[in-house]
Motif scaffolding. Structure first.
Motif, PDB file in Angstrom:
ATOM      1  N   MET A 294       3.759  12.596 -15.171  1.00  0.00           N
ATOM      2  CA  MET A 294       2.480  12.744 -14.480  1.00  0.00           C
ATOM      3  C   MET A 294       1.340  12.575 -15.498  1.00  0.00           C
ATOM      4  N   SER A 295       0.118  12.512 -15.004  1.00  0.00           N
ATOM      5  CA  SER A 295      -1.041  12.349 -15.893  1.00  0.00           C
ATOM      6  C   SER A 295      -2.148  13.298 -15.459  1.00  0.00           C
ATOM      7  N   ARG A 296      -3.274  13.213 -16.147  1.00  0.00           N
ATOM      8  CA  ARG A 296      -4.397  14.085 -15.784  1.00  0.00           C
ATOM      9  C   ARG A 296      -4.884  13.803 -14.364  1.00  0.00           C
ATOM     10  N   LEU A 297      -4.600  12.620 -13.841  1.00  0.00           N
ATOM     11  CA  LEU A 297      -5.004  12.299 -12.475  1.00  0.00           C
ATOM     12  C   LEU A 297      -4.243  13.129 -11.459  1.00  0.00           C
TER      13      LEU A 297
ATOM     14  N   GLY B 184      15.483   5.204  -3.524  1.00  0.00           N
ATOM     15  CA  GLY B 184      14.918   4.007  -4.146  1.00  0.00           C
ATOM     16  C   GLY B 184      13.417   3.881  -4.063  1.00  0.00           C
ATOM     17  N   TYR B 185      12.725   4.892  -3.520  1.00  0.00           N
ATOM     18  CA  TYR B 185      11.269   4.840  -3.454  1.00  0.00           C
ATOM     19  C   TYR B 185      10.652   5.433  -4.720  1.00  0.00           C
ATOM     20  N   SER B 186       9.581   4.827  -5.204  1.00  0.00           N
ATOM     21  CA  SER B 186       8.848   5.397  -6.340  1.00  0.00           C
ATOM     22  C   SER B 186       7.851   6.426  -5.818  1.00  0.00           C
ATOM     23  N   VAL B 187       7.640   7.479  -6.618  1.00  0.00           N
ATOM     24  CA  VAL B 187       6.878   8.635  -6.143  1.00  0.00           C
ATOM     25  C   VAL B 187       5.914   9.109  -7.227  1.00  0.00           C
ATOM     26  N   SER B 188       4.760   9.581  -6.804  1.00  0.00           N
ATOM     27  CA  SER B 188       3.857  10.339  -7.680  1.00  0.00           C
ATOM     28  C   SER B 188       3.394  11.561  -6.887  1.00  0.00           C
ATOM     29  N   ILE B 189       3.229  12.683  -7.576  1.00  0.00           N
ATOM     30  CA  ILE B 189       2.866  13.930  -6.903  1.00  0.00           C
ATOM     31  C   ILE B 189       1.644  14.525  -7.589  1.00  0.00           C
ATOM     32  N   LEU B 190       0.667  14.954  -6.804  1.00  0.00           N
ATOM     33  CA  LEU B 190      -0.491  15.617  -7.396  1.00  0.00           C
ATOM     34  C   LEU B 190      -0.730  16.970  -6.762  1.00  0.00           C
ATOM     35  N   LYS B 191      -1.413  17.816  -7.507  1.00  0.00           N
ATOM     36  CA  LYS B 191      -1.701  19.185  -7.067  1.00  0.00           C
ATOM     37  C   LYS B 191      -3.202  19.345  -6.932  1.00  0.00           C
TER      38      LYS B 191
ATOM     39  N   ARG C 229      -7.005   7.384  -6.246  1.00  0.00           N
ATOM     40  CA  ARG C 229      -6.908   6.983  -7.656  1.00  0.00           C
ATOM     41  C   ARG C 229      -5.473   7.114  -8.157  1.00  0.00           C
ATOM     42  N   VAL C 230      -4.801   8.192  -7.745  1.00  0.00           N
ATOM     43  CA  VAL C 230      -3.395   8.370  -8.137  1.00  0.00           C
ATOM     44  C   VAL C 230      -2.553   7.236  -7.561  1.00  0.00           C
ATOM     45  N   ALA C 231      -2.792   6.890  -6.308  1.00  0.00           N
ATOM     46  CA  ALA C 231      -2.032   5.809  -5.677  1.00  0.00           C
ATOM     47  C   ALA C 231      -2.254   4.494  -6.419  1.00  0.00           C
ATOM     48  N   ALA C 232      -3.495   4.212  -6.781  1.00  0.00           N
ATOM     49  CA  ALA C 232      -3.811   2.950  -7.449  1.00  0.00           C
ATOM     50  C   ALA C 232      -3.231   2.883  -8.858  1.00  0.00           C
ATOM     51  N   ASN C 233      -3.288   3.992  -9.584  1.00  0.00           N
ATOM     52  CA  ASN C 233      -2.840   3.985 -10.979  1.00  0.00           C
ATOM     53  C   ASN C 233      -1.332   4.111 -11.124  1.00  0.00           C
ATOM     54  N   SER C 234      -0.690   4.806 -10.194  1.00  0.00           N
ATOM     55  CA  SER C 234       0.756   4.989 -10.298  1.00  0.00           C
ATOM     56  C   SER C 234       1.525   3.847  -9.653  1.00  0.00           C
ATOM     57  N   ASN C 235       0.871   3.146  -8.718  1.00  0.00           N
ATOM     58  CA  ASN C 235       1.533   2.088  -7.950  1.00  0.00           C
ATOM     59  C   ASN C 235       2.781   2.610  -7.241  1.00  0.00           C
ATOM     60  N   ALA C 236       2.744   3.901  -6.869  1.00  0.00           N
ATOM     61  CA  ALA C 236       3.898   4.534  -6.221  1.00  0.00           C
ATOM     62  C   ALA C 236       4.001   4.114  -4.762  1.00  0.00           C
ATOM     63  N   ASP C 237       5.230   4.115  -4.269  1.00  0.00           N
ATOM     64  CA  ASP C 237       5.430   3.849  -2.844  1.00  0.00           C
ATOM     65  C   ASP C 237       4.912   5.003  -1.994  1.00  0.00           C
ATOM     66  N   VAL C 238       5.128   6.234  -2.489  1.00  0.00           N
ATOM     67  CA  VAL C 238       4.701   7.425  -1.751  1.00  0.00           C
ATOM     68  C   VAL C 238       3.973   8.361  -2.712  1.00  0.00           C
TER      69      VAL C 238
ATOM     70  N   MET D  37       0.832  -1.203   0.000  1.00  0.00           N
ATOM     71  CA  MET D  37       0.000   0.000   0.000  1.00  0.00           C
ATOM     72  C   MET D  37       0.863   1.248   0.000  1.00  0.00           C
ATOM     73  N   ALA D  38       0.348   2.283  -0.653  1.00  0.00           N
ATOM     74  CA  ALA D  38       1.084   3.547  -0.725  1.00  0.00           C
ATOM     75  C   ALA D  38       1.049   4.281   0.610  1.00  0.00           C
ATOM     76  N   LYS D  39       2.065   5.099   0.812  1.00  0.00           N
ATOM     77  CA  LYS D  39       2.078   6.056   1.909  1.00  0.00           C
ATOM     78  C   LYS D  39       1.744   7.424   1.318  1.00  0.00           C
ATOM     79  N   PHE D  40       1.254   8.339   2.178  1.00  0.00           N
ATOM     80  CA  PHE D  40       0.777   9.626   1.685  1.00  0.00           C
ATOM     81  C   PHE D  40       1.417  10.772   2.461  1.00  0.00           C
ATOM     82  N   VAL D  41       1.820  11.813   1.711  1.00  0.00           N
ATOM     83  CA  VAL D  41       2.357  13.030   2.306  1.00  0.00           C
ATOM     84  C   VAL D  41       1.535  14.201   1.793  1.00  0.00           C
TER      85      VAL D  41
END
Length: 544
Positions: free
Chosen positions: A83-86, A32-39, A128-137, A1-5
């Motif tokens: 990044m994506s539209r999500l 070494g952690y994978s990341v996705s960022i949303l605004k 949705r971002v966590a599920a689609n990106s499969n990012a660690d954080v 599961m992803a962690k959230f900041v």
């Protein structure tokens, strides 16, 4: 599961939350952690696509065609992750989605309210971002400041988020300003205290404080802030004004930001590898000889309107071991004072994108000057279209040639509307947007720069080269070096027998990265650097 900041801001806007979020993403990736960022943006526009650049800076375009806030450009450049539209959410898009659900009857006749429906939709977008990106954080930046009416639903949503995940699955990072009062000679902590008090009043206790200031914050002040704000002293992180945004991740690493966040998230603090990034900053601070680049635009009063273009130029200069002497040239002023006066001494000319008539003749004049003076030139989107108009008027004898966007009744519309755009009424989100393939012509300069036969570039336009003029164009010393795979759309043009004269319908600036400059920008700067006087060492080396 992803962690959230969650990154929030207080005291003032434009405090640098986006750079803090991007820097944290860079530091996590270095471990070494994978990341996705949303605004999460609090304005009611569905997206910034119809906004004037003076309102919100440039519109950044993602691979899947979303028109987004410029902070997504920082996210991509810092983390080297698409990044994506999500990853871009606005109040307008949230309300639009909720109202659409209500109209479909998804709420079974219930009363639709801010809580739980609006805040629930916001939380769903984050998941949705966590599920689609499969990012660690997953890092989420909340636009605006604590206390803004517009931001309240987003703040409530991230407060509620705490009940959906474990306590060690999320962290709150709050960015505040510590102003220096010259008369008393003090850094003041009260704005930070009041900002945190406002945040706590809505149920959010920050885990880490990032304090912006123009001078160092000593341990005594950190202890004071920690005591008043309910965080440990080591979780009070200073963020000093930096000479470059690329220096911020290194400064925050030294301050322990990432270590503190990992501790809250109960994640292992792996060894960080920032060697390449440190080398990047070292080269920024010790540049070689500077190339003078003229950026000829219509929105130059706000530098953020061309943010990605400027960063792409900077990346290319770093790669070429030279400095960037950027000259902002107002296209309207150029119309009045002439190209020779404003462009004399320039080593390169860049004409970026834009919309509408204003300043177009100035752009055309700058392109003619670059062509005739054999100065390296790069045109982007409207920059390519104005290069075609310049050719038509000054080389092909079509004196009234223009774009159908600028003059619908033109007898020579060398730029015309894409056929699929003919019946489009709504302006928002309806252009040719996102990634499309471009097939390069073997042996062309474009092909040599890319080193590939097919490339994928991001687009944002409605108008295109008019193929009725293709034969005439090719007969006059120009080359179409990039086309859509079916050969219908002109994507890249170049002028033969010129040191460097290329223009593209797409936006290559969106794909440039620190340490990996875009080939077109790299080619431009290399051509510009050849115009600089040789140092004695270079002259001797070349002679040998």
């Amino acid at each position: 599961m992803a962690k959230f900041v969650f990154v929030t801001g207080g005291v003032v806007s434009s405090i640098g939350k986006g750079i803090v979020a991007a820097s944290l993403g860079r530091l996590l990736k270095s471990r070494g952690y994978s990341v996705s960022i949303l605004k999460l943006d609090p304005y009611l526009n569905v997206d910034p696509g119809t906004m004037s650049p003076y309102q919100h800076g440039e519109v950044f375009v993602t691979e899947d065609g979303a028109e987004t806030d410029l902070d997504l450009g920082h996210y991509e450049r810092f983390t080297d992750t698409a990044m994506s539209r999500l990853n871009s959410v606005t109040t307008g898009s949230i309300y639009q989605a909720v109202i659409n659900k209500e109209r479909r009857g998804d709420y079974n006749g219930g009363t639709v309210q801010v809580i739980p429906h609006i805040t629930g939709e916001i939380r769903e977008r984050i998941h949705r971002v966590a599920a689609n990106s499969n990012a660690d954080v997953v890092i989420t930046e909340i636009g605006g400041t604590v206390g803004d009416i517009e931001s309240l639903p987003f703040l409530e949503a991230i407060r509620e988020f705490r009940s959906e995940v474990g306590r060690h699955d999320l962290a709150y990072v709050h960015v505040t300003l510590m102003p220096y009062i010259g008369v008393s000679g003090e850094l003041k902590t009260k704005p930070t205290q009041h900002s945190v008090k406002e945040l706590r009043s809505i149920g959010i206790q920050p885990d880490v404080l990032v304090c912006r200031s123009d001078r160092p914050i000593n341990n005594e002040l950190k202890t004071k802030i920690g005591g008043f704000c309910g965080v440990s002293t080591k979780a009070v992180v200073q963020s000093l004004d930096a000479d470059s945004i690329y220096a911020v991740p290194i400064a925050l690493e030294k301050e322990g930001l990432c270590r503190q966040v990992l501790e809250v998230l109960n994640l292992q603090d792996h060894e960080s590898d920032m060697a390449n990034w440190e080398e990047l900053v070292r080269k920024l601070r010790n540049p070689g000889p500077a190339v003078k680049v003229a950026l000829v635009g219509k929105y130059v009063q706000l530098n953020d309107a061309y943010l990605s273009v400027v960063e792409a130029l900077r990346h290319a200069c770093l790669d070429a071991d030279c400095g960037l002497d950027l000259n902002w040239i107002n296209a309207e002023r150029l119309e009045q004072e002439g190209a020779e006066k404003l462009l004399r001494g320039m080593d390169a000319v860049v004409v970026p994108g834009g919309f509408g008539n204003r300043g177009v003749d100035g752009k055309i004049a700058s392109i003619r000057w670059a062509r005739e003076q054999r100065v390296p030139f790069l045109g982007l989107c409207l920059g390519m279209q104005t290069a075609v108009i310049e050719w038509a008027r000054n080389s092909a004898g079509l004196v009234d040639a223009t774009s159908a966007e600028l003059e619908p009744a033109s007898t020579h519309p060398v730029i015309h509307l894409l056929p699929e755009q003919q019946d489009v009424v709504d302006l928002g989100g309806t252009m040719r947007l996102g990634v499309y393939p471009c097939r390069l012509v073997a042996g062309s300069k474009g092909h040599k720069l890319y080193g590939e036969e097919v490339v994928y570039e991001r687009h944002r336009h409605r108008y295109e080269f008019n193929n009725a003029y293709r034969s005439l164009f090719l007969e006059s010393g120009y080359e179409i070096s990039g086309m859509s795979p079916d050969g219908r759309l002109v994507e890249l043009i170049e002028l033969k027998n010129h040191p460097f004269f290329l223009a593209c319908q797409y936006h290559p600036e969106f794909l440039s990265r620190p340490g990996k400059p875009h080939p077109l920008f790299r080619g431009l700067i290399e051509a510009a650097r050849e115009r600089l006087p040789q140092s004695p060492r270079e002259a001797i080396s070349q002679h040998q």
